[in-house]
Design a protein around this motif. Structure first.
Motif, short mmCIF file in Angstrom:
data_model
loop_
_atom_site.label_atom_id
_atom_site.label_comp_id
_atom_site.label_asym_id
_atom_site.label_seq_id
_atom_site.Cartn_x
_atom_site.Cartn_y
_atom_site.Cartn_z
N GLU A 62 0.82 -1.11 -0.18
CA GLU A 62 0.07 -0.11 -0.03
C GLU A 62 0.81 1.25 0.20
O GLU A 62 2.03 1.36 0.77
CB GLU A 62 -0.75 -0.01 1.25
CG GLU A 62 -2.09 -0.87 1.26
CD GLU A 62 -3.01 -0.51 2.32
OE1 GLU A 62 -3.77 0.65 2.20
OE2 GLU A 62 -2.91 -1.05 3.37
N SER A 82 -1.19 4.83 2.65
CA SER A 82 -2.09 3.80 3.47
C SER A 82 -3.22 4.26 4.09
O SER A 82 -4.22 3.63 4.50
CB SER A 82 -1.43 2.78 3.94
OG SER A 82 -0.86 3.55 5.19
N MET A 136 -8.71 0.67 4.12
CA MET A 136 -8.36 -0.15 2.92
C MET A 136 -7.87 -1.44 3.39
O MET A 136 -8.50 -2.71 2.73
CB MET A 136 -7.62 0.42 1.94
CG MET A 136 -7.59 -0.08 0.65
SD MET A 136 -8.66 0.39 -0.48
CE MET A 136 -7.78 1.86 -1.28
N ALA A 137 -6.92 -1.62 4.29
CA ALA A 137 -6.33 -2.79 4.60
C ALA A 137 -7.13 -3.74 5.30
O ALA A 137 -7.11 -4.99 5.32
CB ALA A 137 -5.05 -2.68 5.52
N HIS A 164 -0.02 -8.85 4.44
CA HIS A 164 0.50 -7.08 4.08
C HIS A 164 2.03 -7.15 4.17
O HIS A 164 2.66 -7.27 5.18
CB HIS A 164 -0.33 -6.35 5.25
CG HIS A 164 -1.62 -6.53 5.36
ND1 HIS A 164 -2.44 -5.70 4.46
CD2 HIS A 164 -2.52 -7.35 6.09
CE1 HIS A 164 -3.82 -5.86 4.93
NE2 HIS A 164 -3.87 -6.79 5.73
N ALA A 212 3.47 -0.99 3.75
CA ALA A 212 2.81 0.11 3.50
C ALA A 212 3.42 1.59 3.72
O ALA A 212 4.76 1.25 4.33
CB ALA A 212 1.37 0.03 4.62
N ASP A 257 3.10 5.79 4.58
CA ASP A 257 2.37 6.94 4.71
C ASP A 257 3.44 8.03 5.38
O ASP A 257 4.32 7.72 5.99
CB ASP A 257 1.16 6.69 5.66
CG ASP A 257 0.08 7.93 5.70
OD1 ASP A 257 -0.85 7.61 4.79
OD2 ASP A 257 0.33 8.96 6.07
N TYR A 297 -1.79 2.09 11.77
CA TYR A 297 -1.56 1.11 10.72
C TYR A 297 -0.77 -0.20 11.42
O TYR A 297 -1.49 -1.31 11.35
CB TYR A 297 -1.03 1.64 9.70
CG TYR A 297 -1.09 0.55 8.48
CD1 TYR A 297 -2.18 0.74 7.49
CD2 TYR A 297 -0.20 -0.54 8.27
CE1 TYR A 297 -2.32 -0.09 6.39
CE2 TYR A 297 -0.34 -1.39 7.24
CZ TYR A 297 -1.28 -1.20 6.38
OH TYR A 297 -1.58 -2.09 5.24
N PHE A 299 -1.87 -4.66 -4.90
CA PHE A 299 -1.39 -3.28 -4.60
C PHE A 299 -2.62 -2.21 -4.20
O PHE A 299 -3.69 -2.34 -5.01
CB PHE A 299 -0.56 -2.66 -5.71
CG PHE A 299 -0.26 -1.13 -5.57
CD1 PHE A 299 0.52 -0.63 -4.26
CD2 PHE A 299 -0.39 -0.08 -6.49
CE1 PHE A 299 0.85 0.38 -4.22
CE2 PHE A 299 -0.13 1.09 -6.48
CZ PHE A 299 0.57 1.50 -5.13
N ALA A 300 -2.68 -1.43 -3.27
CA ALA A 300 -3.80 -0.48 -2.78
C ALA A 300 -3.36 0.89 -2.91
O ALA A 300 -2.12 0.85 -2.12
CB ALA A 300 -4.51 -1.14 -1.83
N PHE A 301 -3.91 1.94 -3.22
CA PHE A 301 -3.35 3.22 -2.97
C PHE A 301 -4.81 3.98 -3.12
O PHE A 301 -5.30 4.19 -4.00
CB PHE A 301 -2.27 3.65 -4.00
CG PHE A 301 -2.52 3.76 -5.30
CD1 PHE A 301 -2.45 4.96 -6.00
CD2 PHE A 301 -2.93 2.67 -6.07
CE1 PHE A 301 -2.63 5.27 -7.37
CE2 PHE A 301 -3.00 2.83 -7.47
CZ PHE A 301 -2.84 3.81 -7.82
#
Length: 382
Positions: free
Chosen positions: A3, A6, A11-12, A29, A32, A34, A43, A91-93
């Motif tokens: 991420e 994040s 989202m996670a 995971h 991440a 941030d 997080y 992948f998440a963003f």
């Protein structure tokens, strides 16, 4: 899963819940990132520690991430060494929305935050994950006369030569997905083009019988005394008096209230923002939870003359009470408001994981035609 941007972990957590619900999915995971330290600590505590225990870490550089994952990098994305991040399958963003929000100056790609999506594109280009999920505000569609959204879609579709993703962008209204809040967000799901998996937008009909009213969200069950992040704000007497003139759904500029409200309590501004001192309506979903703003922007109880606590705002974002936010009250407010609602993310990731597991689910047509938008951009360029 990796991420960027994040946030505290909405989202996670949504992805983890989805993985737990879909047979055969094992979600880990990996890393991440941030820029905010309190957010990284939140997080770490809620997402990484349950999975990795004492091996989970907060580090100041991607070079310091432990082997096998379990790390969150506290670093400005401009300084992040993306090459040093470990390989990922997904992948998440939620790239920063400040310059795309209708509430702001709407600078789009010309703002400080507008180009930050390119770091997500770089992750796609270097890590080549099987899938990605990107999230942003609904105002993204109109920024820079609509050209910003088209450019972002074009770059996400082909982040590198020879690498393409099939995109499914959709404007979700999260109150239709079991979130007690009218929060509209653009979510773009991409699946690598060499894979056979097809993602479809999950139908909100699955959640049609859910009660997403504010009253149910904040009182069933009641928040326990001493619950984390449940400190009441000190309200000035003027704020208490002003709220006493407002009915549920009204704000500081409602005509009925202004007729009876003393002049000393009336807000004197050139602009009248509809959520200023706006009371919630108990039988309806909340309006959008935000992460900042001055007086009158804190969200207000439907019957009590006070602002909501951060724990109450977190419930409107569908975080469980066991999710502990780190930092002082203003920091926690920012984290809650900037997060992706857990249940909204869960609905999307459940559909994504079912797609990969070849499990059918009720779906609807995407309300954004990516092919039409990209064709329009290429036609204009030509």
């Amino acid at each position: 899963m990796g991420e960027l941007f994040s946030g505290p972990g909405g989202m996670a957590m949504g992805a983890r819940r989805a993985a737990d619900a879909v047979a055969g999915v094992d979600l880990r995971h990996a890393w991440a990132n941030d820029y905010d330290l309190d957010t990284c600590r939140t997080y770490h505590h809620n997402i990484l520690v349950p999975e990795y225990g004492q091996r989970a870490v907060v580090v100041e550089s991607s070079d310091a991430l432990p082997l096998g994952g379990g790390g969150v990098v506290h670093q400005n994305v401009h300084d992040l060494d993306i090459e040093a991040l470990s390989p990922i399958d997904g992948f998440a963003f939620g790239f920063p929305c400040n310059d795309y929000s209708l509430v702001g100056e709407w600078k789009g790609l010309n703002g400080e935050y507008g180009p930050l999506y390119t770091y997500g594109v770089k992750v796609l280009a270097t890590k080549r994950p099987k899938w990605f999920v990107a999230e942003n505000v609904s105002g993204l569609r109109g920024a820079n006369e609509g050209e910003a959204f088209k450019q972002i879609l074009e770059h996400l579709q082909e982040p590198a030569e020879g690498l393409r993703y099939r995109l499914v962008p959709h404007l979700y209204s999260f109150d239709e997905y079991d979130v007690p809040q009218r929060r509209q967000r653009i979510v773009i799901v991409g699946i690598r083009d060499d894979l056979d998996t097809i993602f479809r937008v999950p139908s909100p009909e699955i959640y049609a019988d859910r009660d997403v009213s504010v009253m149910t969200a904040l009182t069933a069950p009641r928040i326990e005394v001493g619950a984390p992040n449940h400190e009441y704000a000190r309200q000035s007497q003027d704020v208490i008096d002003r709220l006493s003139y407002l009915l549920p759904g009204e704000n500081a500029f409602s005509p009925r209230a202004l007729e009876i409200m003393p002049k000393r309590l009336q807000i004197k501004t050139r602009t009248t923002i509809s959520t200023t001192y706006k009371r919630l309506e108990a039988s309806k979903p909340a309006y959008t939870v935000t992460g900042g703003g001055g007086g009158g922007s804190h969200m207000y109880h439907w019957s009590q003359n006070r602002a909501l606590t951060n724990r109450e705002r977190a419930r409107l974002q569908s975080f469980p009470d066991s999710f502990v936010f780190h930092g002082l009250k203003d920091s926690v407010r920012k984290q809650v408001g900037m997060a992706v609602p857990v249940k909204g993310a869960e609905a999307i990731f459940t559909a994504l994981f079912k797609s990969f597991a070849d499990i059918d689910y009720p779906a609807i047509e995407a309300n954004v035609d990516v092919n039409k938008m990209l064709a329009s951009r290429r036609s204009r360029a030509a």
